[in-house]
Design a protein around this motif. Structure first.
Motif, PDB file in Angstrom:
ATOM      1  N   ARG A   6    -107.519  -7.723  52.247  1.00  0.00           N
ATOM      2  CA  ARG A   6    -107.926  -7.171  53.540  1.00  0.00           C
ATOM      3  C   ARG A   6    -109.063  -7.977  54.155  1.00  0.00           C
ATOM      4  NH1 ARG A   6    -107.758  -0.749  51.860  1.00  0.00           N
ATOM      5  NH2 ARG A   6    -105.469  -0.488  52.081  1.00  0.00           N
ATOM      6  N   ARG A   7    -110.022  -8.383  53.300  1.00  0.00           N
ATOM      7  CA  ARG A   7    -111.127  -9.196  53.826  1.00  0.00           C
ATOM      8  C   ARG A   7    -110.608 -10.517  54.376  1.00  0.00           C
ATOM      9  NH1 ARG A   7    -114.227  -7.252  49.380  1.00  0.00           N
ATOM     10  NH2 ARG A   7    -113.724  -9.138  48.189  1.00  0.00           N
ATOM     11  N   ARG A  63    -109.016  -9.905  57.657  1.00  0.00           N
ATOM     12  CA  ARG A  63    -110.005  -9.674  58.709  1.00  0.00           C
ATOM     13  C   ARG A  63    -110.653 -10.983  59.146  1.00  0.00           C
ATOM     14  NH1 ARG A  63    -111.175  -4.774  55.806  1.00  0.00           N
ATOM     15  NH2 ARG A  63    -112.847  -5.852  54.649  1.00  0.00           N
ATOM     16  N   TRP A  64    -110.998 -11.843  58.161  1.00  0.00           N
ATOM     17  CA  TRP A  64    -111.578 -13.139  58.497  1.00  0.00           C
ATOM     18  C   TRP A  64    -110.588 -13.980  59.304  1.00  0.00           C
ATOM     19  CZ3 TRP A  64    -116.337 -14.595  58.691  1.00  0.00           C
ATOM     20  CH2 TRP A  64    -117.286 -14.012  57.857  1.00  0.00           C
TER      21      TRP A  64
END
Length: 331
Positions: free
Chosen positions: A20-21, A24-25
């Motif tokens: 997920r990170r 998002r990035w």
């Protein structure tokens, strides 16, 4: 006894959180890239560094201006006799015919003109469409402003296509037509020009191509005899390419010029036409010269070995001979 069961929650959650990170990035980086491209295309303007340039060529030959509702046309003029109008090659200025002006002026009144979006002409009509109708209307407006009812006409690259379109619309105003490595056929251009048709990409590409090193690469790519791209010629070529109005005109013209119109009308274009082409043209391949010759009913075809897309600068001596002979011929 060891009981089997689900792995601890943290062992499952950590990879999920990492994915997920990363997503998002990635989304944030993509959004920033899109925002930067949109700003570059529609918000940012490069410096008009060419405004500070003082042209030695124009100081020598003398700039003139003709005011019309469309534009304040910049042109140079020399000689006396029957009129010949040379349209500045697309993307450059009157410097594009520097080798022809005085030679043709021995027998003719020669006008070299920057059409709207080219060179030093100042556009007045803010609704100017930068399509074939607009460009051909501007040719007529320039002729009317100078009181030239009829003239021989010549163009190179884009300006060859504009000269052709004007001739097709106003055959009574053109005595002869010279097409040098001209557009006007309904065929795709080189990839670097086709890319200008893409919104955002086109705006950015033109804005980022106004540096001197980029202009040198463009000029040398058009010519076989690269030693002719002197520092002096480069400065003259580069300066008006930095003007914001000319930048805008470049991508709009690439998107709006409809060469299907000119190709359809070729079989009925009866004006005597010289088709002059460089064998090593990397932008308009020499096969297109033969296509023009097949479709035009009253043409003369001349192919120049060792010349590129701008033969009047690349190979001025044979170009001058052909133009002198063609414009002098009473037929």
């Amino acid at each position: 006894m060891v009981r089997s069961g689900n792995p601890p929650e943290t062992a499952v959650a950590q990879p999920v959180r990492k994915r997920r990170r990363r997503l998002r990035w990635f989304a944030a980086a993509t959004a920033l890239l899109v925002a930067a491209m949109l700003f570059g295309a529609y918000g940012w303007q490069p410096a008009e560094d060419g405004r500070a340039f003082r042209s030695p060529y124009l100081a020598q030959v003398g700039s003139r201006y003709a005011d019309t509702p469309i534009a304040r046309f910049h042109y140079v003029q020399a000689g006396s006799g029957t009129p010949v109008i040379l349209l500045s090659p697309g993307g450059t200025s009157v410097i594009g015919w520097k080798e022809q002006l005085n030679v043709l002026a021995r027998d003719h009144t020669v006008y070299v003109v920057d059409l709207p979006g080219q060179g030093y002409t100042q556009l007045k009509d803010h609704g100017f469409a930068f399509d074939l109708d607009a460009m051909t209307t501007s040719v007529g407006a320039f002729m009317d402003a100078l009181g030239v009812r009829q003239a021989a006409l010549a163009g190179n690259s884009w300006s060859g296509g504009w000269a052709l379109a004007f001739t097709q619309r106003h055959p009574d105003r053109v005595t002869k037509l010279a097409l040098l490595d001209a557009t006007g056929l309904d065929l795709s251009g080189a990839w670097m020009w086709e890319s200008l048709k893409i919104p955002v990409i086109g705006e950015l590409a033109v804005k980022l191509s106004t540096g001197k090193s980029t202009v040198r690469g463009l000029a040398e790519g058009m010519m076989v005899n690269k030693q002719r791209v002197t520092d002096q010629l480069l400065d003259e070529w580069w300066a008006p390419m930095t003007f914001h109005n000319n930048i805008r005109a470049t991508y709009l013209l690439e998107r709006r010029l409809d060469w299907a119109q000119t190709e359809r009308a070729l079989p009925t274009t009866k004006t005597p036409t010289l088709v002059l082409w460089g064998t090593q043209d990397t932008i308009q391949p020499v096969e297109r010269a033969h296509r023009f010759a097949e479709l035009l009913p009253n043409e003369q075809l001349e192919i120049l070995d060792g010349c590129g897309h701008a033969p009047q600068l690349d190979c001025p001596e044979p170009v001058n001979r052909h133009l002198q002979t063609f414009f002098a011929d009473p037929r």
